[in-house]
Design a protein around this motif. Structure first.
Motif, PDB file in Angstrom:
ATOM      1  N   LEU A  21      47.420 -27.995 -11.795  1.00 19.54           N
ATOM      2  CA  LEU A  21      46.296 -27.625 -10.937  1.00 19.54           C
ATOM      3  C   LEU A  21      46.548 -26.221 -10.398  1.00 19.54           C
ATOM      4  N   LEU A  22      45.522 -25.386 -10.437  1.00 18.31           N
ATOM      5  CA  LEU A  22      45.593 -24.012  -9.935  1.00 18.31           C
ATOM      6  C   LEU A  22      46.787 -23.256 -10.531  1.00 18.31           C
ATOM      7  N   LEU A  40      48.146 -35.031  -6.425  1.00 14.73           N
ATOM      8  CA  LEU A  40      47.681 -33.651  -6.298  1.00 14.73           C
ATOM      9  C   LEU A  40      48.848 -32.721  -5.976  1.00 14.73           C
ATOM     10  N   LEU A  49      39.271 -21.386  -7.872  1.00 14.91           N
ATOM     11  CA  LEU A  49      39.540 -21.870  -9.225  1.00 14.91           C
ATOM     12  C   LEU A  49      39.561 -20.724 -10.225  1.00 14.91           C
ATOM     13  N   LEU A  79      50.034 -29.697  -8.345  1.00 16.35           N
ATOM     14  CA  LEU A  79      50.015 -28.323  -7.824  1.00 16.35           C
ATOM     15  C   LEU A  79      51.354 -27.633  -8.072  1.00 16.35           C
ATOM     16  N   SER A 114      44.645 -32.463 -14.439  1.00 15.02           N
ATOM     17  CA  SER A 114      44.361 -31.035 -14.512  1.00 15.02           C
ATOM     18  C   SER A 114      42.958 -30.716 -14.019  1.00 15.02           C
ATOM     19  N   SER A 115      42.207 -31.737 -13.633  1.00 15.03           N
ATOM     20  CA  SER A 115      40.847 -31.527 -13.159  1.00 15.03           C
ATOM     21  C   SER A 115      40.836 -31.380 -11.638  1.00 15.03           C
ATOM     22  N   PRO A 116      40.345 -30.257 -11.118  1.00 18.25           N
ATOM     23  CA  PRO A 116      40.288 -30.090  -9.660  1.00 18.25           C
ATOM     24  C   PRO A 116      39.215 -30.934  -8.991  1.00 18.25           C
ATOM     25  N   TRP A 117      38.336 -31.544  -9.795  1.00 15.99           N
ATOM     26  CA  TRP A 117      37.256 -32.352  -9.222  1.00 15.99           C
ATOM     27  C   TRP A 117      37.535 -33.844  -9.304  1.00 15.99           C
ATOM     28  N   CYS A 144      39.744 -35.449  -3.979  1.00 13.65           N
ATOM     29  CA  CYS A 144      39.830 -34.362  -4.942  1.00 13.65           C
ATOM     30  C   CYS A 144      40.519 -33.171  -4.286  1.00 13.65           C
ATOM     31  N   LEU A 145      40.874 -32.190  -5.087  1.00 11.66           N
ATOM     32  CA  LEU A 145      41.609 -31.033  -4.593  1.00 11.66           C
ATOM     33  C   LEU A 145      40.824 -30.287  -3.530  1.00 11.66           C
ATOM     34  N   GLN A 146      39.514 -30.177  -3.708  1.00 12.16           N
ATOM     35  CA  GLN A 146      38.694 -29.461  -2.725  1.00 12.16           C
ATOM     36  C   GLN A 146      38.756 -30.136  -1.363  1.00 12.16           C
TER      37      GLN A 146
END
Length: 997
Positions: free
Chosen positions: A322-323, A313, A273, A317, A302-305, A249-251
């Motif tokens: 994303l973001l 990703l 976020l 981005l 579009s989900s960062p999770w 995931c993005l995190q």
């Protein structure tokens, strides 16, 4: 009423100065918006307002709102001073309590001197993470990434700006960028407000990675004032190291593969976020991804999770899915294009100008005597100097000079003969191989280059094997498995050609490695192809298939797909993949030509059998000639003004580079025979000064005269000097938009006045001043056949304008002069007026945007009364007024030969327009006059078979007055009165209107 309104918003002003009351009346607002209780407790403890027992009581509360309520109860119970300090902490730690900023501003909180003397400690997780990022980026950006691992060069002391140019969607120039901070400026160069990505591109070695390193260094030290709390730097080649099955995931991408927060990562990520505009992402080297990666065809997320492949990703981005709102800066080599919808701004890096080179020399060599000696030697060797326009090559050359200067007590000079890029990389290799030799103050290492290469053959072969395997797979990062397969020794890693990959977590506990630059990997690949006995003809020519047309390349393609993403035109090499850059293959071909040249045989005969060397040379030359012939044969030809014109592409430039590396006059002659066209167009080919060396190496063998168009490249003065062998053949010379200064113009003057054959000289949009204008005036005086002179958008003032006007006056051949965008003013205009009187040949003249006002305009108008040659006259964007319009109207009553007069963007009002229209009664020759008046554009035009009359509004002229059928009035946009006037005029004159709205 205002107080009641504040109550309705939940905001009570602090008018009674009771902070306890303020906290009590705004209790629910505070409970709702305070998300960080630990920071408050830490500061209350540090200031001795809270005891350890108080902190334990707060910590025992089960939920966040309960913790906030308990803190408020304790603070209020301790009195006004503690309540005031509580508010002071909220005010000072604005990022930690961002939701309370409007409230604190509304109540106008101003702490007392006692409270201001208290120290506030920022233990907010977001702020601490920002501090950690600054520390990490500061360490990463402090030193230059150099090939000698034992050396540490401070970036602050060595960084030198390069030329940065804003460009449009089609790479047309939009002007220079003055500083790195301008990259992130939201007011200049914006191509699309919806775009999310700032795209920086340029040739290999031009300084893209160094620019990002400097940018992150400025942010780390707080010098980049752009409001960013987060700075995430990734190299795109890192994304190629993930397996196809890897998802995250993005995190995890940001924290586990970049920099992990020391506390509360969930809170940090939530802040990111919520406020994505506080983050700056930089992605270096899009071209170093796998060739079948296509930004426009990856799955959307579009989900960062939601876990996804890292490449997905990356693409999302860049697109903003994303973001959205975060700033993204992407670099790539020239030739890479990204979808327009992603672009916010495009910036082209052009390397060092002569002034940048001098500044860089001062930084590298603080000793003035050594610095002067180096610059003198470069001045004496134009080819070496032209290589220095590329920052990477400049740095390598300077480092070699430093090494030899210190090793031989300053007695060794740079070579005074022709030096190719292969020579430079051989020199680098020799220097590093000799670093392993023991040194002594009494006796220095004096072994020859051949001896150094023979002693290091095994090391060089291992390095070549690693480079070649990576090149075949389009990979630039190597794990332990690749190193072991190539029998790489620990000592080989210490030479400095390979360095550990800075990104962590990609290869487990074992470090991965990469060559310090892709050009070095290409060099060692070529070296391996030459010296390895097992490499046959097919393997030797493997990378030349990149020159083949798409269909032929597809047939030879052997690249497996990496990800199941649909690519533009197919997978691998089969289609025209716009995201695939071929520079690393082209550099391999170039070094291959250099290593197999005749001059390198003495060096290589100790490393490879002579028969194998001859066989490989023969195969290479045959394929090189066949490729060049095929390429030139397939170029489309157009006939224009007596010339057979071909538009060559950057591939042709690479072919010329390879031919130049051979340093064989025979090869140059054969290549010249293949150029059948007599007009060679090389616009927008990203040609640099060193490419002019290659171009001259071939073109000086031509026996026919040639037109050469090199507009919109990056040649600068060094490139002009390298073109000297060609000028005896050139009749048309186009060098517009090429960073050329007065120094380059001086070279043109010296050469063109020798041969006196030039008919067209294009120098639009360079850096030419009045000094250069004098040289150009001299060219016009001496070259009697010069017909076209393009000097727009330079830095020529009235002094230069007067010199040029005098030369124009004396010329009997000049047909067109373009001076748009200089500053010759009224004095220059008067000089051109004198030139216009009775001029026999000048037909087209542009003095647009030159600061010409009333006196200059009237002089030009009066001069035109005595001129019968001028047909087109551009005076757009000056300061001409109605008085000038009156003079021009008088001129039109006399001058019947002028056809087109452009007066847009001046200060002419309806009165001046009316005078121009009145003059049409006595003029049957004029076909077009353009005048902008407020929202109107009045255009007076004539067609061959009919007169067109259109108008955007009511014109203050008598509609009953006859209008000559030789002229008309036309403007875009209509009002109802304008249409009535149009109809009336057409009926009176029996005209058929052609209306264009």
């Amino acid at each position: 009423m205002e107080k009641q309104g504040h109550r309705e918003m939940g905001i009570i002003p602090s008018e009674s100065h009771s902070y306890i009351k303020l906290l009590k009346t705004n209790r629910e607002l505070l409970v709702t918006h305070i998300r960080n209780t630990q920071c408050l407790v830490d500061n209350l403890l540090k200031s001795d307002y809270f005891s350890a027992e108080d902190a334990e009581i707060v910590g025992a509360c089960p939920t966040l709102p309960d913790k906030v309520r308990k803190i408020l109860d304790l603070v209020q119970s301790k009195g006004e001073e503690v309540s005031e300090f509580f508010l002071y902490v909220l005010q000072q730690l604005a990022d930690a309590y961002v939701d309370l900023r409007p409230w604190l501003s509304e109540i106008g909180f101003s702490p007392s001197p006692l409270i201001q003397s208290k120290t506030v400690v920022n233990t907010d997780p977001v702020s601490r993470y920002t501090q950690k990022l600054r520390h990490q980026l500061g360490l990463d950006s402090r030193f230059i990434l150099c090939y000698a691992q034992k050396e540490e060069l401070l970036l602050e002391e060595m960084y030198t700006d390069t030329i940065m140019e804003l460009v449009g969607f089609r790479n047309e120039s939009l002007g220079r960028l003055g500083s790195l901070a301008c990259l992130l400026d939201h007011t200049t160069g914006i191509l699309s407000e919806q775009g999310e990505t700032i795209f920086v591109f340029g040739d290999a070695g031009v300084g893209k990675s160094m620019l990002l390193q400097r940018l992150q260094g400025l942010w780390a030290t707080g010098q980049l004032d752009a409001g960013f709390k987060f700075f995430f730097h990734f190299r795109c080649r890192m994304f190629s190291c993930f397996r196809e099955s890897d998802v995250l995931c993005l995190q995890d991408l940001l924290f586990k593969h970049y920099c992990y927060p020391e506390q509360d990562p969930e809170e940090v990520f939530a802040f990111l976020l919520r406020f994505p505009h506080t983050a700056l992402f930089t992605f270096d080297g899009l071209d170093e991804l796998h060739s079948d990666f296509d930004l426009s065809s990856v799955p959307d997320t579009s989900s960062p999770w939601e876990p996804a492949h890292p490449l997905v990703l990356l693409a999302n981005l860049l697109s903003g899915k994303l973001l959205k709102g975060a700033s993204k800066l992407l670099t790539a080599r020239t030739g890479i294009e990204i979808p327009r919808q992603l672009l916010r701004k495009k910036v082209l890096l052009l390397g060092f100008s002569p002034s940048h080179l001098r500044a860089y020399a001062r930084r590298m060599f603080p000793n003035r005597a050594v610095q002067d000696r180096l610059l003198d030697q470069l001045e004496a060797n134009p080819n070496l100097c032209s290589l220095c326009a590329v920052p990477l090559f400049c740095w390598i050359i300077f480092r070699c000079f430093q090494h030899f200067h210190s090793t031989f007590d300053g007695s060794l000079q740079l070579p005074d003969c022709t030096v190719t890029l292969t020579d430079i990389f051989l020199l680098v290799t020799e220097v590093h191989l000799n670093r392993t030799q023991p040194t002594s103050l009494v006796q220095r290492n004096m072994r020859s280059q051949s001896e150094a290469f023979r002693a290091g053959r095994d090391t060089l072969h291992s390095l070549g094997q690693v480079a070649h395997r990576g090149m075949e797979k389009n990979l630039f990062v190597f794990g332990q498995e690749e190193l072991q397969a190539s029998e790489m020794q620990e000592g080989d890693l210490q030479l400095g050609f390979l360095r550990a990959v800075p990104e962590l977590g990609l290869g487990g506990d074992q470090p991965s490695y990469e060559f310090f630059h892709l050009t070095l990997q290409a060099f060692f690949t070529a070296f391996f192809l030459v010296v390895d006995d097992k490499v046959g003809t097919r393997g030797l020519l493997r990378f030349f298939q990149e020159w083949a047309p798409p269909g032929e390349a597809a047939a030879a393609s052997c690249y497996p797909p990496f990800l199941p993403f649909q690519c533009l035109g197919g997978s691998g090499l089969a289609g025209e993949d716009p995201f695939k850059n071929k520079d690393h293959f082209h550099f391999t071909n170039l070094f291959l030509c250099g290593l197999l040249s005749k001059t390198k045989q003495k060096l290589l005969r100790h490393l490879v059998p002579g028969a194998a060397l001859r066989r490989k040379r023969k195969a290479l030359w045959g394929h090189l000639f066949a490729s060049l012939r095929s390429y030139l044969k397939n170029l489309p030809r157009t006939q224009t003004e007596g010339f057979t014109q071909v538009q060559a592409m950057p591939t042709f430039i690479w072919m010329l580079r390879c031919i130049y590396e051979t340093q064989s006059e025979k090869v140059g002659q054969l290549a010249a025979r293949g150029i059948c066209a007599n007009y060679l167009k090389l616009t927008y080919c990203n040609a640099c000064p060193a490419d002019c060396s290659a171009l001259s190496f071939v073109l000086h063998h031509l026996r026919k005269r040639l037109a050469l168009d090199l507009d919109n490249n990056n040649l600068n003065d060094y490139g002009v000097r390298e073109l000297q062998p060609c000028f005896s053949h050139l009749t048309i010379i186009r060098l517009s938009v090429n960073q050329i200064t007065d120094s380059g113009v001086k070279v043109l003057h010296e050469e063109l006045t020798k041969y006196k054959i030039v008919t067209f000289l294009g120098l639009y949009k360079n850096q030419i001043t009045d000094v250069g204008a004098r040289y150009i005036a001299s060219i016009l005086d001496e070259c009697k056949g010069l017909m076209y002179l393009k000097l727009g958008e330079n830095k020529i003032t009235s002094e230069g304008g007067k010199c040029l006007a005098l030369a124009v006056k004396n010329s009997k051949s000049i047909f067109e002069v373009g001076m748009w965008g200089n500053r010759i003013g009224d004095e220059g205009a008067k000089a051109f007026a004198e030139a216009l009187r009775n001029h026999p040949s000048l037909t087209n003249l542009s003095l647009a945007f030159n600061g010409i006002s009333t006196e200059g305009g009237k002089s030009l108008a009066w001069a035109l009364q005595q001129n019968t040659s001028l047909r087109i006259f551009w005076l757009t964007k000056n300061e001409l007024d109605d008085e000038v319009a009156e003079s021009l109207a008088e001129m039109l009553k006399v001058n019947q030969t002028l056809k087109h007069l452009w007066l847009i963007q001046n200060q002419i009002t309806a009165k001046g327009v009316a005078q121009l229209v009145d003059a049409l009664q006595k003029n049957t020759g004029i076909m077009e006059i353009w005048v902008r008046r407020l929202l109107e554009i009045i255009n007076i035009t004539k067609n061959e078979n009919q007169t067109t009359v259109t108008h955007s509004g009511f014109l203050a002229t008598d509609p009953n007055r006859p209008i000559s059928t030789a002229a008309s009035i036309r403007t875009p946009g209509f009002t109802f009165p304008g249409c009535l006037l149009l109809q009336r005029l057409c009926l009176q004159q029996q005209l058929t209107p052609v209306v264009k709205v």
